[in-house]
Design a protein around this motif. Sequence first.
Motif, PDB file in Angstrom:
ATOM      1  N   ARG A   1       0.824  -1.209   0.000  1.00 19.64           N
ATOM      2  CA  ARG A   1       0.000   0.000   0.000  1.00 19.64           C
ATOM      3  C   ARG A   1       0.854   1.252   0.000  1.00 19.64           C
ATOM      4  O   ARG A   1       0.525   2.244  -0.656  1.00 19.64           O
ATOM      5  N   TYR A   2       1.969   1.238   0.708  1.00 22.73           N
ATOM      6  CA  TYR A   2       2.855   2.404   0.744  1.00 22.73           C
ATOM      7  C   TYR A   2       3.511   2.610  -0.621  1.00 22.73           C
ATOM      8  O   TYR A   2       3.650   3.741  -1.080  1.00 22.73           O
ATOM      9  N   GLN A   3       3.903   1.539  -1.289  1.00 23.02           N
ATOM     10  CA  GLN A   3       4.475   1.672  -2.631  1.00 23.02           C
ATOM     11  C   GLN A   3       3.440   2.247  -3.593  1.00 23.02           C
ATOM     12  O   GLN A   3       3.759   3.109  -4.418  1.00 23.02           O
ATOM     13  N   GLN A   4       2.190   1.785  -3.492  1.00 18.31           N
ATOM     14  CA  GLN A   4       1.123   2.305  -4.341  1.00 18.31           C
ATOM     15  C   GLN A   4       0.883   3.782  -4.052  1.00 18.31           C
ATOM     16  O   GLN A   4       0.703   4.584  -4.969  1.00 18.31           O
ATOM     17  N   LEU A   5       0.906   4.166  -2.768  1.00 22.63           N
ATOM     18  CA  LEU A   5       0.715   5.568  -2.393  1.00 22.63           C
ATOM     19  C   LEU A   5       1.829   6.441  -2.954  1.00 22.63           C
ATOM     20  O   LEU A   5       1.563   7.524  -3.478  1.00 22.63           O
ATOM     21  N   GLU A   6       3.079   5.982  -2.875  1.00 20.52           N
ATOM     22  CA  GLU A   6       4.196   6.754  -3.420  1.00 20.52           C
ATOM     23  C   GLU A   6       4.062   6.937  -4.928  1.00 20.52           C
ATOM     24  O   GLU A   6       4.335   8.009  -5.456  1.00 20.52           O
ATOM     25  N   GLU A   7       3.621   5.882  -5.634  1.00 24.38           N
ATOM     26  CA  GLU A   7       3.419   5.986  -7.082  1.00 24.38           C
ATOM     27  C   GLU A   7       2.302   6.985  -7.399  1.00 24.38           C
ATOM     28  O   GLU A   7       2.436   7.789  -8.323  1.00 24.38           O
TER      29      GLU A   7
ATOM     30  N   GLN B   1      -7.136   9.172   1.902  1.00 20.43           N
ATOM     31  CA  GLN B   1      -7.842   8.008   1.384  1.00 20.43           C
ATOM     32  C   GLN B   1      -7.098   6.718   1.762  1.00 20.43           C
ATOM     33  O   GLN B   1      -7.725   5.734   2.177  1.00 20.43           O
ATOM     34  N   CYS B   2      -5.786   6.731   1.653  1.00 22.48           N
ATOM     35  CA  CYS B   2      -4.973   5.570   2.019  1.00 22.48           C
ATOM     36  C   CYS B   2      -5.101   5.288   3.512  1.00 22.48           C
ATOM     37  O   CYS B   2      -5.278   4.140   3.930  1.00 22.48           O
ATOM     38  N   ASP B   3      -5.018   6.341   4.320  1.00 21.88           N
ATOM     39  CA  ASP B   3      -5.138   6.196   5.766  1.00 21.88           C
ATOM     40  C   ASP B   3      -6.501   5.617   6.139  1.00 21.88           C
ATOM     41  O   ASP B   3      -6.601   4.708   6.975  1.00 21.88           O
ATOM     42  N   GLN B   4      -7.547   6.100   5.515  1.00 24.67           N
ATOM     43  CA  GLN B   4      -8.894   5.601   5.802  1.00 24.67           C
ATOM     44  C   GLN B   4      -9.048   4.146   5.368  1.00 24.67           C
ATOM     45  O   GLN B   4      -9.685   3.352   6.065  1.00 24.67           O
ATOM     46  N   GLU B   5      -8.453   3.798   4.228  1.00 23.57           N
ATOM     47  CA  GLU B   5      -8.528   2.416   3.751  1.00 23.57           C
ATOM     48  C   GLU B   5      -7.855   1.463   4.731  1.00 23.57           C
ATOM     49  O   GLU B   5      -8.391   0.400   5.052  1.00 23.57           O
ATOM     50  N   ILE B   6      -6.688   1.858   5.231  1.00 25.09           N
ATOM     51  CA  ILE B   6      -5.981   1.013   6.190  1.00 25.09           C
ATOM     52  C   ILE B   6      -6.777   0.911   7.483  1.00 25.09           C
ATOM     53  O   ILE B   6      -6.899  -0.169   8.068  1.00 25.09           O
ATOM     54  N   LYS B   7      -7.341   2.034   7.941  1.00 27.08           N
ATOM     55  CA  LYS B   7      -8.141   2.005   9.175  1.00 27.08           C
ATOM     56  C   LYS B   7      -9.366   1.113   9.017  1.00 27.08           C
ATOM     57  O   LYS B   7      -9.704   0.345   9.915  1.00 27.08           O
ATOM     58  N   ASP B   8     -10.043   1.215   7.886  1.00 23.80           N
ATOM     59  CA  ASP B   8     -11.243   0.402   7.669  1.00 23.80           C
ATOM     60  C   ASP B   8     -10.906  -1.090   7.615  1.00 23.80           C
ATOM     61  O   ASP B   8     -11.649  -1.922   8.122  1.00 23.80           O
ATOM     62  N   MET B   9      -9.791  -1.407   6.986  1.00 26.27           N
ATOM     63  CA  MET B   9      -9.454  -2.803   6.771  1.00 26.27           C
ATOM     64  C   MET B   9      -8.953  -3.477   8.046  1.00 26.27           C
ATOM     65  O   MET B   9      -9.314  -4.616   8.345  1.00 26.27           O
ATOM     66  N   PHE B  10      -8.120  -2.769   8.805  1.00 22.90           N
ATOM     67  CA  PHE B  10      -7.458  -3.411   9.934  1.00 22.90           C
ATOM     68  C   PHE B  10      -7.771  -2.774  11.278  1.00 22.90           C
ATOM     69  O   PHE B  10      -7.075  -3.041  12.252  1.00 22.90           O
TER      70      PHE B  10
ATOM     71  N   ASP C   1       9.341   7.907  10.225  1.00 28.30           N
ATOM     72  CA  ASP C   1       9.564   8.618   8.954  1.00 28.30           C
ATOM     73  C   ASP C   1       8.336   8.556   8.045  1.00 28.30           C
ATOM     74  O   ASP C   1       7.997   9.528   7.373  1.00 28.30           O
ATOM     75  N   ILE C   2       7.672   7.410   8.031  1.00 29.56           N
ATOM     76  CA  ILE C   2       6.478   7.263   7.189  1.00 29.56           C
ATOM     77  C   ILE C   2       5.363   8.165   7.687  1.00 29.56           C
ATOM     78  O   ILE C   2       4.710   8.871   6.903  1.00 29.56           O
ATOM     79  N   VAL C   3       5.144   8.188   9.005  1.00 29.60           N
ATOM     80  CA  VAL C   3       4.098   9.048   9.567  1.00 29.60           C
ATOM     81  C   VAL C   3       4.449  10.508   9.340  1.00 29.60           C
ATOM     82  O   VAL C   3       3.587  11.328   9.008  1.00 29.60           O
TER      83      VAL C   3
END
Length: 192
Positions: free
Chosen positions: A83-89, A106-115, A144-146
């Motif tokens: 997911r992080y690689q996709q976000l960077e792209e 959107q990425c943050d919400q997707e991760i929160k919803d999933m896990f 660093d990611i956050v």
Amino acid sequence: MIFGVTLKAQEPVAPVFPKMSKADTIRVASTNDNGMMIPWMQLQDVSIFAHRIWKSPAEQMAYNRLRYNVLKVMPYALFAKRRYQQLEEDIARTPEKKDQKKLVKQCDQEIKDMFNREIKELTITQGQILTKLIDREVGRTTYDIVKQTKGGFAAFSYQIVARVVGHNLKSTYNPNEDRDIESIIRTSGFYQ
């Protein structure tokens, strides 16, 4: 005075192919070795691990507990990597800051919803292992990611909360220091 003579140094040898039957349907590469066609195929790497000898039953129980924790959080680390690689792209393709922030949310919400439920149920030890595995997979610390995605203040706030429970978001993965985790990952079948 001049004679015409034909000389032959080597006679060409036609390659000899193995005889095929009705059931032979697998095509493999082959090498011509002095006219004999030798089929070959590349095999997967084989890792051989020695049987581990434990000093005490407590050490074996600690290793089994570590193995359980690593196997529980490894799928989350692999998902975070993808997911992080996709976000960077996606961010690299988007020139406007406003759209980039929208992608991050959107990425943050997707991760929160999933896990959301599963990650909240992780123990502190599993969380520590997860941050190390994320560093192993992504190549950057969780801090660093956050900091890149949410900003410096959010990263600082998360670091303070992590320090309260005895953890550090800036912890890195070192295969030599974390050799038990590395051996668990290599023998687990996540990378085949």
